[in-house]
Every structure is written in structure tokens, then in C-alpha cells.
Design an enzyme around this catalytic site. Structure first.
Site, PDB file in Angstrom:
ATOM      1  CE  LYS A   1       0.762   1.351   4.474  1.00 26.50           C
ATOM      2  NZ  LYS A   1       1.482   2.551   4.880  1.00 26.50           N
TER       3      LYS A   1
ATOM      4  N   GLY B   1       9.591  -0.295   5.034  1.00 28.48           N
ATOM      5  CA  GLY B   1       9.510   0.564   3.855  1.00 28.48           C
ATOM      6  C   GLY B   1       8.304   1.486   3.851  1.00 28.48           C
ATOM      7  N   GLY B   2       7.392   1.331   4.818  1.00 28.08           N
ATOM      8  CA  GLY B   2       6.196   2.180   4.845  1.00 28.08           C
ATOM      9  C   GLY B   2       5.153   1.755   3.830  1.00 28.08           C
ATOM     10  CG  MET B   3       5.660   0.732   0.226  1.00 28.66           C
ATOM     11  SD  MET B   3       5.777   0.414  -1.536  1.00 28.66           S
ATOM     12  CE  MET B   3       7.140  -0.693  -1.575  1.00 28.66           C
TER      13      MET B   3
ATOM     14  CB  VAL C   1      12.307  -5.185   5.782  1.00 28.34           C
ATOM     15  CG1 VAL C   1      12.061  -5.286   7.279  1.00 28.34           C
ATOM     16  CG2 VAL C   1      12.215  -6.563   5.131  1.00 28.34           C
TER      17      VAL C   1
ATOM     18  CB  SER D   1       0.270  -4.791   7.716  1.00 27.66           C
ATOM     19  OG  SER D   1       0.971  -4.013   8.641  1.00 27.66           O
TER      20      SER D   1
ATOM     21  CG  ASP E   1      -0.413   0.217   8.473  1.00 34.84           C
ATOM     22  OD1 ASP E   1      -1.225   1.089   8.804  1.00 34.84           O
ATOM     23  OD2 ASP E   1       0.738   0.469   8.064  1.00 34.84           O
TER      24      ASP E   1
HETATM   25  O1  C5P Z   1      -0.063  -1.246  15.103  1.00 35.86           O
HETATM   26  P1  C5P Z   1       1.345  -1.395  14.708  1.00 35.86           P
HETATM   27  O2  C5P Z   1       1.964  -2.682  15.112  1.00 35.86           O
HETATM   28  O3  C5P Z   1       1.617  -1.084  13.276  1.00 35.86           O
HETATM   29  O4  C5P Z   1       2.106  -0.268  15.517  1.00 35.86           O
HETATM   30  C1  C5P Z   1       3.487  -0.323  15.787  1.00 35.86           C
HETATM   31  C2  C5P Z   1       3.817   0.802  16.752  1.00 35.86           C
HETATM   32  O5  C5P Z   1       3.665   2.072  16.073  1.00 35.86           O
HETATM   33  C3  C5P Z   1       2.904   0.913  17.964  1.00 35.86           C
HETATM   34  O6  C5P Z   1       3.369   0.118  19.032  1.00 35.86           O
HETATM   35  C4  C5P Z   1       2.984   2.388  18.308  1.00 35.86           C
HETATM   36  O7  C5P Z   1       4.174   2.655  18.999  1.00 35.86           O
HETATM   37  C5  C5P Z   1       3.114   3.036  16.939  1.00 35.86           C
HETATM   38  N1  C5P Z   1       1.802   3.500  16.423  1.00 35.86           N
HETATM   39  C6  C5P Z   1       1.250   4.647  16.947  1.00 35.86           C
HETATM   40  N2  C5P Z   1       0.052   5.089  16.458  1.00 35.86           N
HETATM   41  C7  C5P Z   1      -0.579   4.442  15.450  1.00 35.86           C
HETATM   42  C8  C5P Z   1      -0.028   3.275  14.896  1.00 35.86           C
HETATM   43  C9  C5P Z   1       1.185   2.830  15.414  1.00 35.86           C
HETATM   44  O8  C5P Z   1       1.806   5.283  17.851  1.00 35.86           O
HETATM   45  N3  C5P Z   1      -1.724   4.940  14.974  1.00 35.86           N
END
Ligand code: C5P
Length: 334
Positions: A10, A99-101, A97, A105, A138
Site C-alpha cells: 500500500k 519501507g512504509g508500504m 522491510v 501487515s 495497518d
Molecule cells: O499497530 P502497529 O503494530 O503497526 O504499531 C506499531 C507501533 O507504532 C505501535 O506500538 C505504536 O508505537 C506506533 N503506532 C502509533 N500510532 C498508530 C499506529 C502505530 O503510535 N496509529
């Protein structure tokens, strides 16, 4: 039984960060868009027990233990279905890895979809969404595909009218960006000096997300009915893709992560500049990076731009956005 699933990437069209919530996540607003680049996930089930993860390209940054998103989602799906079996997951890693894509997820969601098919079981849509949201913010977007509005911590996704397939160039830098670290740096940037009232700041941050909601809604209705967002009347002349490009530029949607990631990795700001110089109509960091993308007027333009960036030493790939219909059509068509 073995099932092969495409795990698409994405990008984000705009990403706005709001308040740090009591649960440690940030409130955000974004428009997610699936694209045609993908990893391949092979899910096999057999007798016995245990979950085994392999990465065919030996990418050292992909964990092979229980911290892998594919492992975590497999545990949750088996528990939900009340099934005991041995699950082997092979990841053919092509996406970057960190990469923000959304690769990790997406890999997890493809594992869930592949596992259901391999077991000939299907979880109800709400259960799928709940499990996906438990593994990461994500993930749920990959149960929707196409163009989707992301709110809450990003896990609350609403399918939007699909944007047309847009030609893109994606640039994959050497460096990876840690998302939690980027959020922490955003907090450090946004934390008010002690003299400022917290209440005022809190309300500022919420107000901003409300304004952003209007901005994104204006952009999206403008892109679907370009030129007449208030009446909903269709645009006169011009392709929808062409209109969308001008809407993106006019609205000037932004990714907040650029404000903390570019100062730390100036080379990423330079790549955005390079995308603009080779003719992209709109260029941005995707998620917290490090990947950047540029939107182009045609596939031929995107191809030419990717070649020019490759000659400058960048890992640049011409691709396109993926509509919801094609996302679901191509997911098993490997
Ligand atoms: O949900 P995900 O595993 O992608 O999130 C990884 C980390 O990114 C979370 O533990 C949190 O520190 C941060 N995060 C956040 N706010 C979001 C999504 C992620 O602070 N909306």
C-alpha cells in the site's frame, strides 16, 4: 494442502497524526491505496502442531519467530477456529522491510486468507477484522483493498469509491525507518513547552484532525467529481486520472511523517525532489517511509522516469495503483 497468495503493498495519500492516546497509539487520518507490487506467501497445513516461518530470500530483517506478524495471525486464526495442525509459511520477500508500504501487515493478512483456504474454513468478516486489528494497525486495510479511509489508530477502515488505476514510480531507499521511532519523534516535535496549557494543545490537535477530515473528503469528492465537489456533478472533459492528479496538487495533501523523517534522513527529501524533477505530479513519503512514490500522467511517463532515476543510482520501480476489484481478482491468481 498448500495455498499461494499475493501480498500486495500500500501507499498513503496523505497521513495526518493527531493525539497520543491512552493506549500508546496515535489518532490518525489517512487515505490508504493498494498498489500492484507484492510479496508471495505460501501457506501449507499438515498433521501435527507448530508454526514454521521461512523466508526464501534469506532477508535477515524478517523475523522467523513468534514476533513475525504471520506467526501471530496464524496463532489467532487457529485459536478462533479451534483447530490444531502444523502450519508452514514461506515468505518470498520482494517488498522492502521497514519501507512504509505495509508489507509485514499485508503478509499477515495474506497468511490469514491463505490459511482459511488451506483449511477450507472461513471466518466471518467482523472476526477477520478484529483479528487483523489485534495484530497491527495497518492490517485491516488489506481486508478491504483499493482506496480506503483509515481513522482511529489506522485500523478503522472504510472503503472509498475506488480511485482510477494511477501510474506510479516507487523508490526504495537502502535505509529502513522504524514506525514506532518515527511516532516518538513526532511526539518530541509536537510536545508543547511547559508554559502552554495542555487543554489548549489537546483541542488544537483534535481540531486539526477534523479539518483534515474535511480536506480529505474535499479532495476525494473533488477527484471523483472533479471541479464540482459541492454539487457532485461529473467533471466536463479530461480523464478521471488526469483530474485526480490536478486535485492532488491543488489540495496539497501531506504526510506528517515527512516533518520528522526528512530531517533525520535528508537523502529521502532528495529522492522526493528527484521524483518531482523527473515529472511526477505528486510525490510523497509512504507511511513512515522509507519508500517514496510519485504519481505520473501515463505508464510511459512512469517507465521513462523510473529509468532516469535508476541511472542516477536509485532503486526505482514503475508500477500502478490497484483497484479493489483487481486486488481481490489477483490475490490468488499467482
Ligand atoms: O499497530 P502497529 O503494530 O503497526 O504499531 C506499531 C507501533 O507504532 C505501535 O506500538 C505504536 O508505537 C506506533 N503506532 C502509533 N500510532 C498508530 C499506529 C502505530 O503510535 N496509529
Amino acid at each position: 494442502m498448500t495455498v499461494l497468495v499475493r501480498s500486495f503493498a500500500k501507499i498513503n495519500f496523505g497521513l495526518y497524526i493527531g493525539l497520543l492516546r491512552a493506549d500508546g497509539f496515535h489518532d490518525l487520518r489517512t487515505v490508504y491505496q493498494t498498489i500492484s507490487l507484492y510479496d508471495l506467501i505460501r501457506v501449507s497445513v499438515g498433521r501435527g502442531s507448530g508454526i514454521e516461518i521461512r523466508c526464501t530470500n534469506n532477508e535477515p530483517r524478517v523475523p522467523l519467530d513468534s514476533s513475525n506478524t504471520c506467526y501471530r495471525i496464524t496463532e489467532l486464526v487457529l485459536c478462533e477456529l479451534g483447530i490444531k495442525c502444523k502450519v508452514s509459511i514461506e515468505i518470498d520477500k520482494r517488498l522492502p522491510v521497514q519501507g512504509g508500504m505495509g508489507a509485514a501487515s499485508s503478509n499477515a493478512v495474506s497468511t490469514m486468507i491463505g490459511l482459511e483456504r488451506a483449511l477450507k474454513k472461513r471466518l466471518p468478516p467482523d472476526v477477520r477484522l478484529r483479528i487483523a486489528g489485534e495484530v497491527g494497525s495497518d492490517l485491516p486495510l488489506f481486508l478491504v483493498g483499493g482506496t480506503a479511509l483509515g481513522v482511529g489508530r489506522g485500523e478503522e477502515v472504510y472503503p472509498l469509491p475506488d480511485l482510477p488505476s494511477l501510474p506510479l514510480v516507487v523508490v526504495i531507499p537502502e535505509v529502513g525507518v522504524s514506525t514506532p521511532r518515527a511516532f516518538a519523534e513526532w511526539d518530541a516535535l509536537e510536545t508543547p513547552p511547559p508554559s502552554k496549557s495542555t487543554r489548549l494543545t489537546t483541542s488544537d490537535a483534535s481540531d486539526r484532525l477534523i479539518q483534515v477530515g474535511w480536506l480529505l473528503s474535499g479532495w476525494l469528492t473533488g477527484s471523483c467529481f472533479s471541479g464540482s465537489p459541492n454539487t457532485g456533478a461529473p467533471a466536463k472533459g479530461g480523464s478521471r486520472a488526469g483530474n485526480l492528479l490536478s486535485d492532488l496538487v491543488r489540495t496539497g495533501i501531506e504526510n506528517d511523517f515527512e516533518k520528522v523523517v526528512f530531517p533525520k534522513y535528508p537523502e529521502l527529501r532528495d529522492i522526493k525532489g528527484a521524483l518531482e524533477r523527473v515529472g511526477s505530479k505528486f510525490a510523497s513519503l509512504s507511511g513512515s517511509g522509507s519508500t517514496l512514490y510519485g504519481v505520473f500522467g501515463s505508464l510511459a511517463e512512469a517507465d521513462r522516469a523510473a529509468s532516469r532515476l535508476q541511472k542516477q543510482g536509485m532503486k526505482a520501480v514503475a508500477t500502478s495503483t490497484l483497484t479493489r476489484h483487481n486486488y481481490w481478482k489477483r490475490i490468488f491468481d499467482c
